[in-house]
Scaffold this motif. Sequence first.
Motif, mmCIF file in Angstrom:
data_model
loop_
_atom_site.group_PDB
_atom_site.id
_atom_site.type_symbol
_atom_site.label_atom_id
_atom_site.label_comp_id
_atom_site.label_asym_id
_atom_site.label_seq_id
_atom_site.Cartn_x
_atom_site.Cartn_y
_atom_site.Cartn_z
ATOM 1 N N ARG A 193 0.481 -0.980 -0.384
ATOM 2 C CA ARG A 193 0.139 -0.002 0.124
ATOM 3 C C ARG A 193 0.785 1.434 -0.087
ATOM 4 N N SER A 194 0.878 2.309 -1.022
ATOM 5 C CA SER A 194 1.126 3.319 -0.892
ATOM 6 C C SER A 194 0.283 4.432 -1.307
ATOM 7 N N ALA A 195 1.018 5.566 -1.228
ATOM 8 C CA ALA A 195 0.355 7.050 -1.067
ATOM 9 C C ALA A 195 0.846 7.195 -2.492
ATOM 10 N N VAL A 196 0.118 8.211 -3.163
ATOM 11 C CA VAL A 196 0.450 7.994 -4.511
ATOM 12 C C VAL A 196 -0.044 10.119 -4.858
ATOM 13 N N PRO A 197 0.643 10.961 -5.442
ATOM 14 C CA PRO A 197 -0.112 11.345 -5.745
ATOM 15 C C PRO A 197 -1.120 11.923 -7.340
ATOM 16 N N VAL A 198 -2.343 12.133 -6.493
ATOM 17 C CA VAL A 198 -3.178 12.032 -8.212
ATOM 18 C C VAL A 198 -3.437 13.711 -8.224
ATOM 19 N N THR A 199 -4.410 13.607 -10.207
ATOM 20 C CA THR A 199 -4.356 14.689 -10.446
ATOM 21 C C THR A 199 -5.404 14.820 -11.508
ATOM 22 N N ARG A 200 -5.996 15.313 -11.870
ATOM 23 C CA ARG A 200 -6.827 15.322 -13.515
ATOM 24 C C ARG A 200 -6.024 15.414 -14.403
ATOM 25 N N ILE A 201 -6.946 15.337 -15.459
ATOM 26 C CA ILE A 201 -5.439 14.530 -16.788
ATOM 27 C C ILE A 201 -6.056 16.901 -17.564
ATOM 28 N N ASP A 202 -6.996 17.148 -17.138
ATOM 29 C CA ASP A 202 -7.374 18.323 -17.458
ATOM 30 C C ASP A 202 -6.513 19.400 -16.979
ATOM 31 N N ASP A 203 -5.657 18.660 -16.015
ATOM 32 C CA ASP A 203 -4.619 19.570 -15.338
ATOM 33 C C ASP A 203 -3.290 19.977 -15.587
ATOM 34 N N TYR A 204 -3.040 18.253 -16.122
ATOM 35 C CA TYR A 204 -1.761 17.851 -16.212
ATOM 36 C C TYR A 204 -1.915 18.173 -17.256
ATOM 37 N N LEU A 205 -2.398 18.400 -18.666
ATOM 38 C CA LEU A 205 -2.458 18.901 -19.743
ATOM 39 C C LEU A 205 -1.915 20.714 -19.624
#
Length: 142
Positions: free
Chosen positions: A35-47
């Motif tokens: 189990r790991s904590a992973v950063p997540v983002t929206r594809i819209d924001d990433y682009l």
Amino acid sequence: VLAADRDGVRIVSAFTRALLRESNTDEIMSGGMKRSAVPVTRIDDYLSINRIDKLDFIKIDVEGMELAVLRGAAETVARFHPIVYFETLTRYVGMRSDKVYEGFHRFFVEEHGYRLHRLTADGEVVPIEGAFRSGYTIAIHP
């Protein structure tokens, strides 16, 4: 970084190569995962952040969280009309499969004007007609 419907951190479980190599199926199925904590983002924001101005293809493989990823990519889908390949496997959506399949139909067909297709075991791309079911799905904007 993982894609989702909002930015933040998610706890994810994953099999490591060592775990798969050293464990038997019973151990893996009983929760032998990292189990790991992973950063997540929206594809819209990433682009936007990375100033990406062209996108032709998106592959989503997130074990039942496809609609969350799609919600975080709604602006991208509307702007670029990429081909989107994703799994719609019943084992990941379980008892809520009808609602999930309705969600895919609503997102792609009703909101963005796409057509949904199934990828067959022979590699053929066949239009989905009638009820949406489990399988490997390709959304194509005409």
